[in-house]
Motif scaffolding. Structure first.
Motif, mmCIF file in Angstrom:
data_model
loop_
_atom_site.group_PDB
_atom_site.id
_atom_site.type_symbol
_atom_site.label_atom_id
_atom_site.label_comp_id
_atom_site.label_asym_id
_atom_site.label_seq_id
_atom_site.Cartn_x
_atom_site.Cartn_y
_atom_site.Cartn_z
ATOM 1 N N THR A 76 0.814 -1.212 0.000
ATOM 2 C CA THR A 76 0.000 0.000 0.000
ATOM 3 C C THR A 76 0.852 1.270 0.000
ATOM 4 O O THR A 76 0.463 2.287 -0.581
ATOM 5 C CB THR A 76 -0.944 0.005 1.217
ATOM 6 O OG1 THR A 76 -1.604 -1.255 1.271
ATOM 7 C CG2 THR A 76 -1.987 1.088 1.106
ATOM 8 N N ILE A 77 2.021 1.194 0.643
ATOM 9 C CA ILE A 77 2.896 2.383 0.672
ATOM 10 C C ILE A 77 3.243 2.792 -0.759
ATOM 11 O O ILE A 77 3.123 3.958 -1.130
ATOM 12 C CB ILE A 77 4.169 2.096 1.499
ATOM 13 C CG1 ILE A 77 3.800 1.862 2.969
ATOM 14 C CG2 ILE A 77 5.175 3.250 1.356
ATOM 15 C CD1 ILE A 77 4.956 1.450 3.862
ATOM 16 N N ARG A 80 0.068 4.040 -2.786
ATOM 17 C CA ARG A 80 -0.346 5.425 -2.501
ATOM 18 C C ARG A 80 0.422 6.394 -3.395
ATOM 19 O O ARG A 80 -0.113 7.421 -3.814
ATOM 20 C CB ARG A 80 -0.137 5.777 -1.026
ATOM 21 C CG ARG A 80 -1.141 5.125 -0.090
ATOM 22 C CD ARG A 80 -1.053 5.702 1.320
ATOM 23 N NE ARG A 80 -1.652 7.017 1.402
ATOM 24 C CZ ARG A 80 -2.932 7.231 1.689
ATOM 25 N NH1 ARG A 80 -3.744 6.231 1.941
ATOM 26 N NH2 ARG A 80 -3.406 8.462 1.731
ATOM 27 N N TYR A 83 -0.937 6.078 -7.058
ATOM 28 C CA TYR A 83 -2.262 6.702 -7.220
ATOM 29 C C TYR A 83 -2.285 8.139 -6.668
ATOM 30 O O TYR A 83 -3.354 8.674 -6.381
ATOM 31 C CB TYR A 83 -3.333 5.879 -6.516
ATOM 32 C CG TYR A 83 -3.678 4.566 -7.206
ATOM 33 C CD1 TYR A 83 -4.395 4.567 -8.403
ATOM 34 C CD2 TYR A 83 -3.312 3.347 -6.670
ATOM 35 C CE1 TYR A 83 -4.736 3.365 -9.032
ATOM 36 C CE2 TYR A 83 -3.639 2.142 -7.285
ATOM 37 C CZ TYR A 83 -4.349 2.165 -8.470
ATOM 38 O OH TYR A 83 -4.685 0.986 -9.085
ATOM 39 N N ALA A 84 -1.107 8.741 -6.532
ATOM 40 C CA ALA A 84 -1.044 10.078 -5.912
ATOM 41 C C ALA A 84 -1.911 11.098 -6.650
ATOM 42 O O ALA A 84 -2.495 11.994 -6.034
ATOM 43 C CB ALA A 84 0.405 10.547 -5.856
ATOM 44 N N ARG A 86 -4.680 10.565 -8.144
ATOM 45 C CA ARG A 86 -6.126 10.277 -8.034
ATOM 46 C C ARG A 86 -6.638 10.868 -6.721
ATOM 47 O O ARG A 86 -6.662 10.209 -5.694
ATOM 48 C CB ARG A 86 -6.348 8.760 -8.080
ATOM 49 C CG ARG A 86 -6.211 8.169 -9.469
ATOM 50 C CD ARG A 86 -7.396 8.479 -10.371
ATOM 51 N NE ARG A 86 -8.654 8.028 -9.796
ATOM 52 C CZ ARG A 86 -9.163 6.797 -9.979
ATOM 53 N NH1 ARG A 86 -8.520 5.928 -10.725
ATOM 54 N NH2 ARG A 86 -10.315 6.468 -9.405
ATOM 55 N N ARG A 87 -7.045 12.126 -6.769
ATOM 56 C CA ARG A 87 -7.437 12.825 -5.543
ATOM 57 C C ARG A 87 -8.689 12.207 -4.908
ATOM 58 O O ARG A 87 -9.000 12.458 -3.752
ATOM 59 C CB ARG A 87 -7.682 14.324 -5.809
ATOM 60 C CG ARG A 87 -6.498 15.085 -6.374
ATOM 61 C CD ARG A 87 -5.204 14.917 -5.590
ATOM 62 N NE ARG A 87 -5.206 15.524 -4.266
ATOM 63 C CZ ARG A 87 -4.174 15.467 -3.421
ATOM 64 N NH1 ARG A 87 -3.062 14.830 -3.793
ATOM 65 N NH2 ARG A 87 -4.241 16.024 -2.241
ATOM 66 N N LEU A 89 -9.112 9.064 -4.422
ATOM 67 C CA LEU A 89 -8.754 7.883 -3.636
ATOM 68 C C LEU A 89 -7.974 8.342 -2.410
ATOM 69 O O LEU A 89 -6.803 8.700 -2.514
ATOM 70 C CB LEU A 89 -7.901 6.923 -4.465
ATOM 71 C CG LEU A 89 -8.518 6.466 -5.790
ATOM 72 C CD1 LEU A 89 -7.519 5.614 -6.568
ATOM 73 C CD2 LEU A 89 -9.804 5.692 -5.550
ATOM 74 N N ILE A 90 -8.620 8.350 -1.266
ATOM 75 C CA ILE A 90 -8.014 8.968 -0.088
ATOM 76 C C ILE A 90 -7.455 7.940 0.894
ATOM 77 O O ILE A 90 -6.292 7.969 1.244
ATOM 78 C CB ILE A 90 -9.040 9.881 0.603
ATOM 79 C CG1 ILE A 90 -9.374 11.042 -0.341
ATOM 80 C CG2 ILE A 90 -8.490 10.410 1.931
ATOM 81 C CD1 ILE A 90 -10.573 11.836 0.040
ATOM 82 N N GLU A 91 -8.300 7.039 1.307
ATOM 83 C CA GLU A 91 -7.862 6.094 2.329
ATOM 84 C C GLU A 91 -7.199 4.868 1.695
ATOM 85 O O GLU A 91 -7.375 4.595 0.502
ATOM 86 C CB GLU A 91 -9.067 5.640 3.167
ATOM 87 C CG GLU A 91 -9.681 6.762 3.993
ATOM 88 C CD GLU A 91 -10.572 6.234 5.091
ATOM 89 O OE1 GLU A 91 -11.320 5.271 4.828
ATOM 90 O OE2 GLU A 91 -10.523 6.770 6.209
ATOM 91 N N ASN A 92 -6.487 4.092 2.527
ATOM 92 C CA ASN A 92 -5.928 2.815 2.062
ATOM 93 C C ASN A 92 -7.056 1.929 1.526
ATOM 94 O O ASN A 92 -6.883 1.226 0.540
ATOM 95 C CB ASN A 92 -5.202 2.102 3.200
ATOM 96 C CG ASN A 92 -4.022 2.905 3.725
ATOM 97 O OD1 ASN A 92 -3.469 3.742 3.011
ATOM 98 N ND2 ASN A 92 -3.647 2.655 4.971
ATOM 99 N N ILE A 95 -7.704 2.939 -1.994
ATOM 100 C CA ILE A 95 -6.589 2.640 -2.895
ATOM 101 C C ILE A 95 -6.483 1.140 -3.167
ATOM 102 O O ILE A 95 -6.301 0.717 -4.311
ATOM 103 C CB ILE A 95 -5.290 3.239 -2.308
ATOM 104 C CG1 ILE A 95 -5.294 4.741 -2.605
ATOM 105 C CG2 ILE A 95 -4.048 2.565 -2.875
ATOM 106 C CD1 ILE A 95 -4.345 5.553 -1.814
ATOM 107 N N ASP B 137 -6.141 3.669 8.501
ATOM 108 C CA ASP B 137 -7.118 4.618 7.932
ATOM 109 C C ASP B 137 -8.064 5.125 9.005
ATOM 110 O O ASP B 137 -8.370 6.312 9.089
ATOM 111 C CB ASP B 137 -8.009 3.897 6.902
ATOM 112 C CG ASP B 137 -7.375 3.818 5.522
ATOM 113 O OD1 ASP B 137 -6.501 4.636 5.227
ATOM 114 O OD2 ASP B 137 -7.789 2.930 4.755
ATOM 115 N N LYS B 149 -5.041 12.388 2.317
ATOM 116 C CA LYS B 149 -4.580 11.976 0.982
ATOM 117 C C LYS B 149 -3.055 12.031 0.848
ATOM 118 O O LYS B 149 -2.440 11.139 0.272
ATOM 119 C CB LYS B 149 -5.243 12.857 -0.086
ATOM 120 C CG LYS B 149 -4.743 12.607 -1.506
ATOM 121 C CD LYS B 149 -5.079 11.209 -2.006
ATOM 122 C CE LYS B 149 -4.481 10.951 -3.385
ATOM 123 N NZ LYS B 149 -4.568 9.535 -3.756
#
Lengths: 445, 413
Positions: A76-77, A80, A83-84, A86-87, A89-92, A95, B137, B149
């Motif tokens: 996930t690190i 993130r 997908y930086a 893609r505003r 997509l906020i939470e893990n 994503i 999260d 974000k």
């Protein structure tokens, strides 16, 4: 060769099988990862998952969803970052869900082989049947205008024969994953006499991106892995026959299985390994290898008899072990099949006596699992085998002979030019079979 | 705040802190839910105070059960503890990981306002319902959502990794890591003395070396912290009775078995703002200043402290914010053993958040229970020897990155 161009349309044949599903998973993830790189945003990737069973393909999609989710959770690190932009997509949670969707979107399950006619790469993981493979390769080659490259997951059939019989002009390579492909780090890479350099180049790059360890093997039936395993198994069977004169069949199998696991410090006994791979599969691999061997006869009447009795081993789709030579409860062997009696006989009936006959393990014995993380593993084995060498018990005798045979098989693979060197043989056994030490060793000299 | 009348705490109780480290924990095995923990802790306090009939009001603290457990309206669980609480007032408070401290200050204010003589304060959190990557999260909601974000996958470890990184740069990395390793070691050693602690079963030898050998790796976690720098993911509840002098008489508990609340400060900073000084926990510093001023004591009068070590670096920065060491000297102060149970100022004597565990909404109350146990001699194997010249205890509970803070000063009743 343009790696990305080739990778944009791939087909996996036998995609819902045990090996195919792993290959499909790894390839789908590799394609998705490539598609997420900023420079590849405009590129389109397609991965056809082709299998004869529609039902199995349904299972495949569920397997993919579970496995891709696990992969995404582990990286996930990195995701993130990918997908930086893609505003939304906020939470893990967001994503990981998006990544799973992106990977699965690349996969097109189908029961029609015709979809492979547009692919650049054909990954084959179907039944180990030379005639069937040749027939399918020929059909795809004749209908596909992209001059596709064929990657075969065969573990035993010479690639040169497939190349010649299907008239592939070197557009083929053996890319042999170990089971399960998603976990095992090893890939045996086998060129035919004519494999094109660009095909090999792609194979190396693809293996590297999948973080696999490549061991090149020469094109002899069985290659390195099965070349060792099948002969090693036949040696175990011959030891059973020796013991059978004075002991029941079940007890003899118990003893050899125990020696090959504990005395040789291996992850499982040789009969358990045959069960794991499948008695039918081992039998089949030997029959595929045999016609290509001039001075050897890889064949076992014991395996024939087990199959005649309808006992095959192998695994359930859940990954649980089916009964074979050994009968399993919660993954542990509890009984052994006695062909003379046509039934499983509880291990508890002869364990005590058999253990006594074999004798004790040396005091310096360390179980296989404990050795894996040891930094001074070599020292531990030197001490262990030195102690074993001093012992004269039945167990020690069988073990010493077994180790010598394993050593000999390994060296023979190098002498016969199957493996380039001893190191490659050991690497295959260490990474593909999870042995704690290589078969070619000096421990008992 | 100075108190206009006497307020006490007594009859504390902690459930175990369940999560990795406890022998009974297995991620795939079914575990007790919120109700179980609420009931266990609530019933245990009621048994010590003469039953539900003596309770005037309930305050329940919880960070985020709405996401971890898909459960809201937690005040409704007060009567679930005991039928005797049915139709009595109850309120749920939330201030992220500072919720427990907020429950205590809310309870104290009920006593001060003369609307209750006995308040049951109970904190609970059940977090092992999600894998860590998703739990991150959920916990990130303690920060400003608009910063999520661009934050780290492990949001709060990321925040405190940045603080640790700044500390390394300012005062030296090896120096700082030694202090953090010592903090970790002390927390595990203390937890081994407390049966309810999550690290009670921990048998790792050479804790400082073990910690230092695990170098932070940003590819798998955050740049400047390893996982041992972090508090635990925990399920658990803690509860305590907050009572007036009349309340003490009503529940039949002697003053010697209670702690008196001398002062408290509950303060907030703007959640949308970045820290003014990343090297300092400024809100904690201010809250401690207020509480000590109102108590008319100095930090030298305090015999034991429970501070909010959600990360080892928060423990070190806490030492500085409380005023035990100057800026940049906290790591050395800890490395030298000053915060050990037999040191100059014993801190987190049952393991703190790193060792005892961090069921977020319960943590503030767990701190109060530990201080109550230590000051009244009820800490069992974890009991420290208190200096008679230092009769005060202190708790520091924090929500978010130094945003919601409750500090309370205690003295034996």
């Amino acid at each position: 060769m343009n790696y990305l161009e080739k990778l944009q349309n791939v087909s996996v044949l036998g995609a819902a099988g045990k090996m195919g599903s792993g290959i499909l998973l790894l390839t789908a993830v590799e394609m998705a990862d490539q598609s997420l790189l900023p420079e590849n945003k405009d590129k389109h990737f397609v991965l056809n998952a082709i299998d004869i069973s529609s039902e199995a393909l349904e299972g495949l999609m569920k397997y993919l969803k579970t496995q891709v989710t696990k992969i995404a959770e582990k990286k996930t690190i990195l995701l993130r970052k990918l997908y930086a932009d893609r505003r939304d997509l906020i939470e893990n949670f967001d994503i990981i869900e998006e990544y799973v969707f992106d990977v699965l979107s690349i996969v097109r399950p189908s029961t029609n082989m015709e979809v492979a006619y547009n692919s650049n790469i054909i990954f084959e993981a179907i039944k180990e049947d030379p005639a069937l493979k040749v027939k399918i390769f020929t059909q795809i080659k004749n209908n596909n205008k992209n001059n596709p490259w064929f990657f075969t997951n065969t573990s035993s059939i010479p690639i040169t024969n497939l190349d010649r019989d299907a008239e592939l002009d070197g557009k083929v390579i053996g890319f042999h994953f170990y089971n399960p492909p998603a976990v095992q780090k090893l890939v045996e890479l086998i060129k035919s006499e004519n494999t094109l350099p660009e095909v090999e180049e792609f194979a190396y790059k693809y293996a590297k991106n999948l973080r696999k360890k490549v061991v090149p093997s020469n094109d002899f039936a069985g290659f390195i892995g099965n070349g060792h395993f099948m002969r090693d198994a036949l040696h175990g069977i011959s030891e059973v026959q020796n013991l059978c004169d004075d002991n029941s069949l079940a007890k003899s199998i118990y003893m050899v299985n125990k020696v090959s696991q504990e005395f040789l410090v291996r992850p499982m006994g040789i009969f358990q390994l045959v069960d794991y791979v499948g008695i039918d599969v081992c039998h089949y691999i030997m029959s595929v290898m045999n016609p290509y061997l001039e001075k050897e006869n890889l064949h076992s009447k014991l395996l024939d008899a087990m199959l005649n009795a309808g006992i095959k081993g192998g695994q359930y789709s859940s990954g649980a072990q089916k009964d074979g030579f050994l009968k399993y409860e919660k993954g542990r062997p509890v009984a052994i099949y006695d062909l003379d009696l046509n039934k499983y006989v509880e291990i508890s009936e002869y364990k005590e006596e058999a253990d006594k006959q074999l004798g004790k393990l040396p005091d310096s014995y360390v179980p296989w699992k404990a050795t894996l993380r040891m930094r001074n593993k070599n020292e531990v084995f030197e001490k262990y085998f030195a102690d074993l060498g001093q012992m004269d018990t039945l167990g020690a005798k069988i073990a010493k002979k077994y180790n010598a045979k394993s050593n000999e098989i390994g060296k023979q693979l190098v002498a016969n030019n199957v493996a380039a060197n001893q190191q490659d043989v050991n690497t295959v056994m260490l990474t593909g079979f999870f042995h704690a030490y290589g078969p070619i060793n000096e421990y008992l000299k | 705040m100075k108190l206009r009348k006497k307020v006490y705490m007594t009859a504390g109780y902690n459930t175990i802190s369940l999560g990795t480290g406890r022998k009974e924990f297995h991620p795939k095995k079914q575990r007790p839910g919120l109700e179980h923990y609420i009931k266990e802790a609530g019933v245990a306090v009621l048994e010590q105070i003469g039953g539900a009939k003596n309770v005037d009001e309930g305050v329940i603290s919880n960070f985020i059960a709405a996401r971890f457990n898909k459960q809201a309206n937690l005040a409704g669980f007060m009567p679930y503890i005991d039928e005797g609480l049915k139709y009595k007032p109850a309120v749920r408070v939330e201030g992220a990981c500072g919720s427990g401290g907020m429950a205590l200050t809310t309870s104290i204010k009920s006593i001060l306002s003369d609307t209750a003589d006995v308040v049951l304060a109970l904190g609970v959190e059940v977090q092992n319902t999600y894998k860590a990557i998703y739990g991150a999260d959920i916990l990130a909601q303690a920060g400003w959502q608009k910063k999520r974000k661009d934050g780290h996958a492990y949001f709060f470890p990321g925040q405190f990794s940045d603080r640790a990184g700044a500390y390394y740069e300012a005062y030296g990395e090896d120096y700082a890591r030694k202090g953090m390793a010592k903090w970790f070691a002390l927390m595990i050693e203390n937890a081994r003395l407390c049966e309810t602690a999550q690290e009670f079963h921990n048998k790792t030898p050479n804790l400082v070396d073990f910690h230092l050998a695990n170098k932070p790796n940003g590819r798998f976690f955050v740049d400047n912290l390893n996982v041992f720098d972090c508090s635990k993911v925990s399920d658990g509840a803690s509860a305590i009775a907050v009572v007036s002098e009349e309340g003490l008489a009503k529940i039949g508990v002697a003053k010697k078995d209670a702690v008196e609340i001398i002062s408290f400060a509950q303060v907030e900073d703007d959640i949308t703002k970045d820290p003014e000084n990343i090297l300092e926990l400024s809100t904690i510093k201010e809250a401690v200043r207020q509480a000590l001023t109102d108590a008319e004591i100095t930090v030298d009068d305090i015999g034991t402290i429970e501070t909010h070590d959600c990360f080892t670096i928060a423990g070190i920065l806490g030492v500085e914010a409380i005023g035990l060491a100057e800026a940049g000297k906290g790591a050395g102060f800890v490395a030298d053993g000053n915060t050990a149970r037999d040191g100059k100022i014993p801190m987190n004597t049952t393991g703190g958040l790193v060792g005892w565990g961090h069921p977020t909404g319960a943590t503030g109350i767990h701190q109060a229970v530990t201080i109550w146990e230590q000051l009244t001699g009820k800490a069992g194997a974890a009991q420290i020897t208190l200096n008679a010249n230092k009769p005060y205890g202190l708790t520091v509970n924090m929500g978010g990155d130094d945003k919601t803070v409750a500090v309370i000063v205690y003295k034996k009743g």
